[in-house]
Design an enzyme around this catalytic site. Structure first.
Site, mmCIF file in Angstrom:
data_model
loop_
_atom_site.group_PDB
_atom_site.id
_atom_site.type_symbol
_atom_site.label_atom_id
_atom_site.label_comp_id
_atom_site.label_asym_id
_atom_site.label_seq_id
_atom_site.Cartn_x
_atom_site.Cartn_y
_atom_site.Cartn_z
ATOM 1 N N LYS A 78 -25.330 -1.910 -10.360
ATOM 2 C CA LYS A 78 -24.756 -3.091 -10.883
ATOM 3 C C LYS A 78 -23.543 -2.564 -11.642
ATOM 4 O O LYS A 78 -23.132 -1.385 -12.028
ATOM 5 C CB LYS A 78 -25.563 -3.644 -11.974
ATOM 6 C CG LYS A 78 -25.935 -2.935 -13.276
ATOM 7 C CD LYS A 78 -26.713 -3.788 -14.185
ATOM 8 C CE LYS A 78 -25.767 -5.076 -14.898
ATOM 9 N NZ LYS A 78 -24.725 -4.575 -15.878
ATOM 10 N N LYS A 102 -21.562 4.330 -12.306
ATOM 11 C CA LYS A 102 -21.278 4.612 -10.808
ATOM 12 C C LYS A 102 -20.128 5.827 -10.631
ATOM 13 O O LYS A 102 -20.428 6.803 -10.148
ATOM 14 C CB LYS A 102 -21.138 3.668 -9.718
ATOM 15 C CG LYS A 102 -22.568 2.963 -9.707
ATOM 16 C CD LYS A 102 -22.309 1.869 -8.644
ATOM 17 C CE LYS A 102 -21.108 0.797 -8.779
ATOM 18 N NZ LYS A 102 -21.164 0.169 -10.145
ATOM 19 N N LYS A 106 -10.420 -2.067 -6.103
ATOM 20 C CA LYS A 106 -9.854 -1.746 -7.466
ATOM 21 C C LYS A 106 -8.950 -0.311 -7.292
ATOM 22 O O LYS A 106 -8.306 0.012 -8.258
ATOM 23 C CB LYS A 106 -10.374 -1.914 -8.834
ATOM 24 C CG LYS A 106 -11.117 -3.353 -9.080
ATOM 25 C CD LYS A 106 -11.706 -3.457 -10.311
ATOM 26 C CE LYS A 106 -12.890 -2.541 -10.496
ATOM 27 N NZ LYS A 106 -13.899 -2.717 -9.420
ATOM 28 N N ASP A 117 -23.506 -3.935 -6.980
ATOM 29 C CA ASP A 117 -24.831 -3.890 -6.221
ATOM 30 C C ASP A 117 -25.032 -4.709 -5.157
ATOM 31 O O ASP A 117 -25.953 -5.187 -4.641
ATOM 32 C CB ASP A 117 -25.824 -4.063 -7.067
ATOM 33 C CG ASP A 117 -25.648 -5.627 -7.799
ATOM 34 O OD1 ASP A 117 -24.727 -6.059 -7.500
ATOM 35 O OD2 ASP A 117 -26.515 -5.831 -8.753
#
Length: 292
Positions: free
Chosen positions: A8, A13, A39, A126
Site C-alpha cells: 500500500k 516500498k 512520479k 498495491d
C-alpha cells in the site's frame, strides 16, 4: 533474479527497495533497481538527484524503442547500483498506469538488464491490475511490504490474490512479506495464520529514514558521516540475503476480502489494555523516533 515490490502507498516500498540493493551490492552482486511509478521518485537517493526517465529517453528518440541503448535506460548510482525510472505523463495528463506498463518492458527489450544478478522493481501502490500490474509479468518473485495495520494487511491480501492469478500464466511466485515499521505483530501474524507465507523484518520507524530521504541519500550513505544510526542498516542485509537465496516462492492461497476484513476486525474488537490502564497502541512507538 527479478523481483516486483508491492504494498500500500506510504508503506516503505521505496525505502526498502533502494537500501536492500545497496546491501546486495555489498555482497558482491550486480544490482539494478527500476522505479515503476509516474512520479519517478524511487531512485533519486541512489544518484543524489533525479536522472532522465525511460519516458524521457523514449521522447528524445521519437518513441522508437529499437533506438534505445542500455546506457540510455540505466544509470549508475551509489554503491555501483544501477537505477532506472519508468516515469510517466505530466501530472493530470494521460494515463500513468499505461506508461508504467509500456516502459517497464524497455529495460528488458534494450538488453539493459542482462549484466545484473538482481533486479528489483519498485511498483506504485498495491494496484493489482492494469499497467501497475505489468512489472510482475516480467518478474520471478513478488515481495510485499506491509506493517501491523489493518489497511496494509487488507492490501497484502489483494496482492497475494494477484500472484495466485498470475502464477497460472507466468513464473511469478511470492517471496513473502517484509514487515516494515513493525514493533508489534498481532495483526500481521493473524493474516499470515490465514494465508501462510514467509515474513522478514525491516527497520522500525525512525527520524533518520525521513532525513536520509530529504538529503537524497540511502541509509548506507548517511551512516558514512553519521555512524550512530547504523542500526537502521542492519536489517537490509537480511532482506538482501532472502532475495539472494533465490527462494522457490509460493502461489499463496489468499482469503476472501470479506473474510480478511472480518478476521482482522475481530482481532481488535476488544482492545488490549496495558498494565497501567493505557492502550498498548498508544505506547507502541516512541514519538521522538517516529517518521513525521
Amino acid at each position: 533474479t527479478k523481483t516486483a515490490v508491492h504494498g500500500k502507498g506510504g508503506i516503505g516500498k521505496s525505502t526498502t527497495s533502494r537500501n536492500t540493493p545497496v546491501a546486495s551490492a555489498r555482497r558482491g552482486k550486480r544490482v539494478s533497481q527500476t522505479g515503476c511509478d509516474p512520479k519517478h521518485d524511487s531512485t533519486p537517493t541512489l544518484t543524489g538527484s533525479p536522472t532522465p526517465t525511460i519516458i524521457d529517453t523514449l521522447r528524445s528518440k521519437d518513441y522508437h524503442y529499437e533506438d534505445a541503448r542500455p546506457e540510455d535506460v540505466t544509470h549508475e548510482g551509489y554503491g555501483g547500483v544501477g537505477r532506472a525510472e519508468a516515469g510517466g505523463p505530466p501530472a493530470g495528463a494521460g494515463c500513468g498506469g499505461y506508461a508504467v506498463g509500456e516502459t517497464a518492458k524497455l529495460p528488458k527489450e534494450s538488453n539493459a538488464l542482462h549484466e545484473y544478478d538482481i533486479i528489483p522493481s519498485d511498483v506504485l501502490g498495491d494496484v493489482a491490475c492494469g499497467g501497475p500490474a505489468s512489472p510482475p509479468n516480467h518478474a520471478d518473485h513478488r515481495t510485499t511490504i506491509t506493517d501491523n495495520g489493518f489497511d496494509a494487511s487488507f492490501a497484502t491480501n489483494r496482492t497475494a490474490a494477484s500472484v495466485r492469478e498470475k502464477a497460472r500464466m507466468h513464473p511469478l511466485r511470492s517471496a513473502g512479506l517484509i514487515g516494515n515499521r513493525t514493533l508489534k505483530r498481532d495483526l500481521l501474524d493473524k493474516y499470515v495464520e490465514a494465508c501462510p507465507m514467509p515474513v522478514s523484518e525491516a527497520p522500525p520507524p525512525t527520524e533518520h529514514i525521513r532525513v536520509s530521504r530529504v538529503k537524497g541519500k540511502t541509509s548506507f550513505e548517511m551512516v558514512e558521516s553519521q555512524p550512530h544510526p547504523n542500526y537502521v542498516c542492519d536489517s537490509h542485509p537480511d532482506t538482501a540475503d532472502q532475495a539472494l537465496s533465490q527462494p522457490e516462492g509460493i502461489a499463496p492461497k489468499e482469503v476472501s476480502d470479506r473474510e480478511s476484513s472480518s478476521s482482522l476486525s475481530d482481532s481488535h474488537s476488544n482492545p488490549i489494555r496495558s498494565e497501567g490502564g493505557g492502550n498498548d497502541q498508544e505506547n507502541l512507538l516512541d514519538p521522538a523516533k517516529m517518521i513525521r
